[in-house]
Design a protein around this motif. Structure first.
Motif, short mmCIF file in Angstrom:
data_model
loop_
_atom_site.label_atom_id
_atom_site.label_comp_id
_atom_site.label_asym_id
_atom_site.label_seq_id
_atom_site.Cartn_x
_atom_site.Cartn_y
_atom_site.Cartn_z
N PRO A 13 0.81 -1.23 0.00
CA PRO A 13 0.00 0.00 0.00
C PRO A 13 0.83 1.27 0.00
N GLU A 14 2.03 1.24 0.60
CA GLU A 14 2.86 2.43 0.63
C GLU A 14 3.39 2.78 -0.75
N LEU A 15 3.63 1.78 -1.60
CA LEU A 15 4.05 2.06 -2.98
C LEU A 15 2.88 2.50 -3.83
N HIS A 16 1.73 1.90 -3.59
CA HIS A 16 0.53 2.28 -4.35
C HIS A 16 0.18 3.75 -4.09
N ARG A 51 0.54 -10.87 1.13
CA ARG A 51 -0.26 -10.20 2.17
C ARG A 51 -1.23 -9.21 1.55
N ARG A 52 -2.40 -9.11 2.16
CA ARG A 52 -3.44 -8.17 1.73
C ARG A 52 -4.08 -7.55 2.97
N GLY A 53 -4.80 -6.48 2.76
CA GLY A 53 -5.58 -5.88 3.84
C GLY A 53 -4.75 -5.46 5.03
N ALA A 54 -5.26 -5.78 6.23
CA ALA A 54 -4.61 -5.38 7.47
C ALA A 54 -3.20 -5.96 7.59
N GLY A 55 -3.00 -7.18 7.09
CA GLY A 55 -1.67 -7.79 7.14
C GLY A 55 -0.67 -7.01 6.31
N ALA A 56 -1.09 -6.55 5.14
CA ALA A 56 -0.21 -5.76 4.28
C ALA A 56 0.12 -4.41 4.92
N VAL A 57 -0.87 -3.80 5.53
CA VAL A 57 -0.65 -2.50 6.19
C VAL A 57 0.31 -2.66 7.37
N ARG A 58 0.12 -3.72 8.15
CA ARG A 58 0.99 -3.97 9.30
C ARG A 58 2.45 -4.16 8.85
N LEU A 59 2.65 -4.95 7.79
CA LEU A 59 4.01 -5.18 7.30
C LEU A 59 4.60 -3.93 6.63
N ALA A 60 3.74 -3.10 6.04
CA ALA A 60 4.22 -1.84 5.45
C ALA A 60 4.78 -0.93 6.53
N GLU A 61 4.20 -0.99 7.71
CA GLU A 61 4.70 -0.20 8.83
C GLU A 61 5.99 -0.79 9.39
N GLN A 62 6.04 -2.12 9.45
CA GLN A 62 7.21 -2.78 10.02
C GLN A 62 8.39 -2.85 9.05
N TRP A 63 8.11 -3.20 7.81
CA TRP A 63 9.14 -3.36 6.77
C TRP A 63 8.72 -2.58 5.54
N PRO A 64 8.80 -1.25 5.56
CA PRO A 64 8.32 -0.46 4.41
C PRO A 64 9.14 -0.75 3.15
N ALA A 65 8.43 -0.81 2.05
CA ALA A 65 9.06 -0.98 0.75
C ALA A 65 9.32 0.39 0.14
N HIS A 66 10.33 0.45 -0.69
CA HIS A 66 10.69 1.67 -1.42
C HIS A 66 10.78 1.28 -2.89
N TYR A 67 10.45 2.21 -3.76
CA TYR A 67 10.55 1.95 -5.19
C TYR A 67 11.72 2.75 -5.75
N VAL A 68 12.65 2.03 -6.36
CA VAL A 68 13.80 2.66 -7.00
C VAL A 68 13.53 2.66 -8.50
N ALA A 69 13.29 3.84 -9.06
CA ALA A 69 13.01 3.95 -10.50
C ALA A 69 14.33 4.10 -11.26
N PHE A 70 14.49 3.27 -12.28
CA PHE A 70 15.68 3.32 -13.11
C PHE A 70 15.46 4.17 -14.35
N ASP A 71 14.26 4.07 -14.91
CA ASP A 71 13.93 4.78 -16.16
C ASP A 71 12.47 5.19 -16.16
N VAL A 72 12.19 6.27 -16.86
CA VAL A 72 10.82 6.66 -17.19
C VAL A 72 10.59 6.15 -18.61
N LEU A 73 9.73 5.16 -18.75
CA LEU A 73 9.47 4.57 -20.06
C LEU A 73 8.41 5.34 -20.86
N ARG A 74 7.43 5.85 -20.12
CA ARG A 74 6.34 6.60 -20.76
C ARG A 74 5.92 7.68 -19.78
N LEU A 75 5.73 8.87 -20.29
CA LEU A 75 5.29 9.99 -19.46
C LEU A 75 4.07 10.62 -20.10
#
Length: 82
Positions: A13-16, A51-75
């Protein structure tokens, strides 16, 4: 975020929440990562995929994901790779 945005958004959810701020018809090439103790923690990332729902939110708080963008393919619908 490999796979469809809907499927990935439910697990990360944090990436979304960041992805929805991008302009329509925009595509990035990159990778989702999770850090643990100063290193990439692929096992934490893999553990979040189902994980989905509350489980996904809980893990997002504990182990947040980050998105590393390498390229913009379409803008905003325009191919940026040429």
């Amino acid at each position: 975020m490999g796979g469809s945005p809907t499927r990935s958004g439910a697990a990360f959810p944090e990436l979304h929440s960041g992805a929805v701020q991008l302009p329509d018809a925009t595509a990035l090439d990159g990778e989702a990562i999770v850090w643990e103790s100063g290193r990439l923690a692929s096992e934490r990332l893999q553990g979040r995929l189902q994980r989905r729902g509350a489980g996904a939110v809980r893990l997002a708080e504990q182990w947040p994901a980050h998105y590393v963008a390498f390229d913009v393919l379409r803008l905003e619908g325009t191919d940026t790779t040429t």
